[in-house]
Enzyme design. Structure first.
Site, PDB file in Angstrom:
ATOM      1  CB  ALA A   1      44.587  36.779  44.279  1.00 49.67           C
ATOM      2  CB  ALA A   2      41.794  34.357  40.815  1.00 50.93           C
TER       3      ALA A   2
ATOM      4  NE  ARG B   1      47.296  22.961  48.735  1.00 50.44           N
ATOM      5  CZ  ARG B   1      47.024  24.216  48.451  1.00 50.44           C
ATOM      6  NH1 ARG B   1      45.880  24.540  47.881  1.00 50.44           N
ATOM      7  NH2 ARG B   1      47.877  25.168  48.750  1.00 50.44           N
TER       8      ARG B   1
ATOM      9  CB  SER C   1      51.823  34.390  43.902  1.00 56.19           C
ATOM     10  OG  SER C   1      51.244  33.891  45.076  1.00 56.19           O
TER      11      SER C   1
ATOM     12  CB  CYS D   1      45.739  43.776  50.102  1.00 52.74           C
ATOM     13  SG  CYS D   1      44.703  42.708  49.076  1.00 52.74           S
TER      14      CYS D   1
ATOM     15  CG  ASP E   1      39.772  41.443  41.147  1.00 49.43           C
ATOM     16  OD1 ASP E   1      39.194  40.826  42.057  1.00 49.43           O
ATOM     17  OD2 ASP E   1      40.526  42.419  41.349  1.00 49.43           O
TER      18      ASP E   1
ATOM     19  CG  ASN F   1      43.456  34.488  47.759  1.00 47.65           C
ATOM     20  OD1 ASN F   1      44.393  33.736  47.575  1.00 47.65           O
ATOM     21  ND2 ASN F   1      43.593  35.795  47.800  1.00 47.65           N
TER      22      ASN F   1
ATOM     23  CE1 TYR G   1      32.858  43.769  79.044  1.00 47.25           C
ATOM     24  CE2 TYR G   1      32.321  42.226  80.811  1.00 47.25           C
ATOM     25  CZ  TYR G   1      32.721  43.481  80.404  1.00 47.25           C
ATOM     26  OH  TYR G   1      32.988  44.451  81.321  1.00 47.25           O
TER      27      TYR G   1
HETATM   28  C1  LIG Z   1      46.271  48.815  46.162  1.00 49.12           C
HETATM   29  C2  LIG Z   1      45.320  47.679  46.306  1.00 49.12           C
HETATM   30  C3  LIG Z   1      44.873  47.325  47.568  1.00 49.12           C
HETATM   31  C4  LIG Z   1      43.972  46.277  47.712  1.00 49.12           C
HETATM   32  N1  LIG Z   1      43.543  45.964  48.970  1.00 49.12           N
HETATM   33  C5  LIG Z   1      42.668  44.941  49.123  1.00 49.12           C
HETATM   34  C6  LIG Z   1      42.244  44.558  50.410  1.00 49.12           C
HETATM   35  O1  LIG Z   1      42.668  45.127  51.425  1.00 49.12           O
HETATM   36  N2  LIG Z   1      41.351  43.552  50.509  1.00 49.12           N
HETATM   37  C7  LIG Z   1      40.891  42.871  49.425  1.00 49.12           C
HETATM   38  O2  LIG Z   1      40.095  41.934  49.581  1.00 49.12           O
HETATM   39  N3  LIG Z   1      41.296  43.206  48.177  1.00 49.12           N
HETATM   40  C8  LIG Z   1      42.167  44.210  48.001  1.00 49.12           C
HETATM   41  N4  LIG Z   1      42.600  44.539  46.744  1.00 49.12           N
HETATM   42  C9  LIG Z   1      42.082  43.798  45.588  1.00 49.12           C
HETATM   43  C10 LIG Z   1      42.908  42.560  45.283  1.00 49.12           C
HETATM   44  O3  LIG Z   1      44.257  42.883  45.178  1.00 49.12           O
HETATM   45  C11 LIG Z   1      42.388  41.953  44.000  1.00 49.12           C
HETATM   46  O4  LIG Z   1      41.036  41.638  44.194  1.00 49.12           O
HETATM   47  C12 LIG Z   1      43.156  40.706  43.607  1.00 49.12           C
HETATM   48  O5  LIG Z   1      44.478  40.997  43.300  1.00 49.12           O
HETATM   49  C13 LIG Z   1      42.507  40.063  42.384  1.00 49.12           C
HETATM   50  O6  LIG Z   1      43.254  38.972  42.002  1.00 49.12           O
HETATM   51  P1  LIG Z   1      43.091  38.327  40.567  1.00 49.12           P
HETATM   52  O7  LIG Z   1      44.068  37.212  40.523  1.00 49.12           O
HETATM   53  O8  LIG Z   1      41.679  38.007  40.291  1.00 49.12           O
HETATM   54  O9  LIG Z   1      43.452  39.457  39.524  1.00 49.12           O
HETATM   55  P2  LIG Z   1      44.750  40.358  39.304  1.00 49.12           P
HETATM   56  O10 LIG Z   1      45.438  40.633  40.588  1.00 49.12           O
HETATM   57  O11 LIG Z   1      44.304  41.507  38.486  1.00 49.12           O
HETATM   58  O12 LIG Z   1      45.691  39.431  38.428  1.00 49.12           O
HETATM   59  C14 LIG Z   1      45.386  39.102  37.103  1.00 49.12           C
HETATM   60  C15 LIG Z   1      46.675  38.878  36.338  1.00 49.12           C
HETATM   61  O13 LIG Z   1      46.335  38.391  35.058  1.00 49.12           O
HETATM   62  C16 LIG Z   1      47.308  38.870  34.143  1.00 49.12           C
HETATM   63  N5  LIG Z   1      46.758  38.801  32.780  1.00 49.12           N
HETATM   64  C17 LIG Z   1      45.645  39.416  32.313  1.00 49.12           C
HETATM   65  N6  LIG Z   1      45.455  39.116  31.023  1.00 49.12           N
HETATM   66  C18 LIG Z   1      46.466  38.294  30.663  1.00 49.12           C
HETATM   67  C19 LIG Z   1      46.805  37.635  29.443  1.00 49.12           C
HETATM   68  N7  LIG Z   1      46.052  37.772  28.369  1.00 49.12           N
HETATM   69  N8  LIG Z   1      47.918  36.867  29.435  1.00 49.12           N
HETATM   70  C20 LIG Z   1      48.681  36.709  30.530  1.00 49.12           C
HETATM   71  N9  LIG Z   1      48.402  37.320  31.707  1.00 49.12           N
HETATM   72  C21 LIG Z   1      47.302  38.087  31.779  1.00 49.12           C
HETATM   73  C22 LIG Z   1      47.535  40.296  34.601  1.00 49.12           C
HETATM   74  O14 LIG Z   1      48.783  40.774  34.166  1.00 49.12           O
HETATM   75  C23 LIG Z   1      47.479  40.153  36.124  1.00 49.12           C
HETATM   76  O15 LIG Z   1      48.760  40.029  36.675  1.00 49.12           O
HETATM   77  C24 LIG Z   1      43.517  45.578  46.568  1.00 49.12           C
HETATM   78  C25 LIG Z   1      43.974  45.921  45.296  1.00 49.12           C
HETATM   79  C26 LIG Z   1      44.871  46.952  45.166  1.00 49.12           C
HETATM   80  C27 LIG Z   1      45.363  47.322  43.796  1.00 49.12           C
END
Ligand SMILES: Cc1cc2nc3c(=O)[nH]c(=O)nc-3n(C[C@H](O)[C@H](O)[C@H](O)COP(=O)(O)OP(=O)(O)OC[C@H]3O[C@@H](n4cnc5c(N)ncnc54)[C@H](O)[C@@H]3O)c2cc1C
Length: 579
Positions: free
Chosen positions: A17-18, A28, A45, A49, A286, A308, A428
């Site tokens: 996501a991030a 962009r 990507s 959730c 995260d 995001n 309402y």
């Molecule tokens: C089941 C589930 C349900 C969810 N539901 C919700 C919801 O309803 N609402 C909500 O707001 N949030 C929800 N979340 C949380 C949300 O999915 C996360 O907050 C979001 O994915 C975080 O994104 P991110 O990019 O910060 O980190 P991540 O999704 O953790 O991605 C980080 C990536 O970095 C990669 N990485 C790490 N270290 C390295 C390295 N050294 N070299 C290369 N790659 C690396 C990892 O492999 C990973 O793919 C949910 C999460 C889960 C698991």
């Protein structure tokens, strides 16, 4: 080539996501920069959730939650995404990194001008014997989701144990039940759903029990075996499939090793521009900590919504854009069966820990009129007595919970006070709301408590005080009182109160209540208007009192509900009374 003439190289680590938000926003803003994302997983990507719903069978096509691949990013954004590539080390002084190709095992070097850490979080793995079993899964990424769905399709498990009752655990409970499994939930805390305060937890527990889920609290798993999970008290639960949902930790090993400062919560410290302590190194999503818009404290609230947002801010900042991160309230929402559960801001314990004098209200109201099938939601709100600042909100209900939490967090963000809520011009019509919306009622209750002396007392406070400290007046009709009442309460229906004033002790504090608060408040008004000085109404009425007793382990949900006779059931008596 002259180093100053070459395009700037932006390297992003992590492509969910991030990381992808940061890269897309950077592109962009800047057509020239080289942008490379390294991702050790093969999926990028994706919608983490959406995974519980894929597992539960609500979505049939996995591609719906992983709609984009590296080719898409190359074509759309001219960004190079290298999947199955792990960044194993970074030298922040030399601006270089070492990358391992996980497919070939080859290691190579790269360089950056700007580095974005978007490494996310990883699931906590419970250290119990048997956790490595092939029927045991955490749920963090598509590999886990595909593994669980594959297990369901190939091994046809009949039962599941979900360990941990956070929102991921509860979403999995719902989806595994939907997939036809007999589901048990294990939570080591005394209450399920630590996402909300203990006094709202029984509403979630009720939903779980109504849907046939076996719930065990105050216990952790002590061993996992094929087909069963053993708990600390020696009992076992049937578990052909086991889901570990005991929390996540920020993934910060790489950051720590390269000298990036971490906060007390273990996540990467960033400023409002997502900068770390190292030059040209940023972090988002995260793996990074957040700042609370309520009290500016640093905290860790890993959510996709925030990942995001902070990714976009990061991508903007590194390409010269003006965005800054204003902080988050930590707003979240999820569904468990037919209930929606939402929270934002501080919980009651956190709010009290700030040293503020807080007012806590429980407002139980239908989401729309009864005649269109309205169902109740409970809105717990915490406000600062000093100036009516809204500090936190939690809601459990059926429909329209998303709307109310979003209105309330918008009000909080804009700095509106409790007194402003009543004046919001909310939409309402009967299919959507009541004429005065539950948000308006929340404002009215808080404002009455803050400025008009209509004080509230929590069910837990009343129970803690013990019998005899307050004169407790049950203002409902006798049939309701007889079915169940607060221990020590006297029954004084509203229409008899004026005649009974002389018999009430004016020197003792009085607590009034009805089922949810309206009649209790009406009697509080009568008493205050007749010169009584210390009169409280029970916040959320008998309904919420029962919830507190369930939370305290004194009552189970079924008994608690059985003792509440709804006003509808005694409508003729109420009409006779003119109520
Ligand atoms: C089941 C589930 C349900 C969810 N539901 C919700 C919801 O309803 N609402 C909500 O707001 N949030 C929800 N979340 C949380 C949300 O999915 C996360 O907050 C979001 O994915 C975080 O994104 P991110 O990019 O910060 O980190 P991540 O999704 O953790 O991605 C980080 C990536 O970095 C990669 N990485 C790490 N270290 C390295 C390295 N050294 N070299 C290369 N790659 C690396 C990892 O492999 C990973 O793919 C949910 C999460 C889960 C698991």
């Amino acid at each position: 080539m002259d180093a100053n003439a070459r395009p700037r190289r932006i390297v992003v680590i992590g492509a969910v996501a991030a990381g992808t938000s940061a890269a897309a926003k950077a592109r962009r803003n800047d057509e020239e920069a080289e942008i490379v994302l390294y991702e050790r997983d093969r999926h990028i990507s994706y919608s983490g959730c959406g995974m519980p719903y894929y597992i539960g069978g609500l979505l049939s096509d996995f591609k719906e939650i992983v709609p984009r691949d590296a080719a898409y990013f190359k074509k759309k954004y001219n960004v190079d995404v290298r999947i199955r590539h792990e960044v194993v080390s970074v030298d922040p002084e030399a601006y270089t990194l070492t990358v391992k190709n996980l497919e070939t095992g080859e290691t190579f070097g790269d360089r950056y001008d700007t580095l974005v850490l978007a490494t996310g979080a990883m699931p906590v793995i419970l250290p119990v014997p048997g956790v490595e079993g092939d029927h045991v899964f955490p749920l963090r990424n598509p590999t886990h989701a595909l593994g669980i769905r594959g297990f369901l399709e190939q091994r046809h498990p009949k039962s599941a144990v979900v360990i941990g009752s956070g929102f991921i655990g509860l979403e999995m409970v719902e989806n595994l039940a939907h997939a036809g499994l007999a589901v048990s939930l294990v939570e080591k805390l005394p209450h399920v759903c630590p996402f909300v305060d203990p006094d709202l937890s029984p509403y979630v527990l009720e939903a779980l029990e109504q849907h046939g889920v076996t719930v065990r609290t105050r216990l952790s798993a002590s061993a996992i075996r094929p087909g069963e999970v053993e708990l600390e008290d020696g009992s076992t639960l049937p578990g052909d499939l086991v889901i570990l949902a005991v929390g996540i930790r920020p993934e910060t090993g790489l950051a720590r090793a390269m000298g990036v400062a971490l906060g007390a919560n273990g996540a990467i410290q960033v400023d409002e521009s997502m900068r770390t302590n190292l030059p040209d190194v940023y972090a988002c999503g995260d793996c990074a900590e957040n700042v609370s818009i309520v009290d500016r404290r640093r905290f860790y609230r890993p959510l996709g919504s925030t990942a995001n947002k902070t990714g976009r801010i990061c991508g903007d900042v590194i390409t010269g854009g003006p965005l800054v991160h204003r902080g988050v309230a930590g707003t979240g929402i999820f569904r468990v069966f037919d209930r929606a559960v939402a929270a934002t801001g501080l919980n009651e314990r956190e709010a009290r820990a700030t040293g503020r004098d807080v007012v806590v209200s429980h407002n139980i109201k239908p989401d729309r009129p009864d005649y269109l099938g309205g169902r109740e939601m409970v809105i717990k709100t915490i406000a600062d007595r000093a100036d009516g600042t809204l500090l936190g909100v939690q809601i459990v209900g059926f429909e329209g919970v998303d709307k109310r939490i979003d209105v309330l967090v918008t009000a909080m963000t804009a700095g509106l006070k409790a007194a402003d809520l009543f004046h919001l011009d909310l939409a309402y019509a009967p299919p959507f709301a009541t004429t005065k919306d539950p948000v308006h009622y929340t404002g009215m209750i808080l404002e009455n408590a803050l400025s008009r002396g209509r004080e509230l007392l929590g069910g837990d406070q009343l129970a803690a005080a013990g019998e005899g400290v307050y004169t407790v007046v049950d203002t409902r009709v006798p049939a309701q009182y007889e079915a169940g009442h607060v221990p020590g309460a006297i029954n004084l229906p509203q229409e008899q109160v004026r005649e009974a004033l002389a018999g009430l002790d004016r020197n003792k504090p009085i607590v009034t209540y009805c089922n949810k608060g309206v009649t209790g408040n009406a009697v509080q008004n009568i008493l205050l208007n007749n010169g009584f000085k210390r009169v409280y109404t029970l916040s959320g009425g008998f309904r919420q009192f029962q919830s507190c007793r369930v939370a305290a382990g004194k009552l189970n949900c079924k008994d608690a509900a059985r003792r509440i006779v709804e006003d509808e059931a005694v409508r003729p008596a109420l009409q006779k009374d003119g109520r």
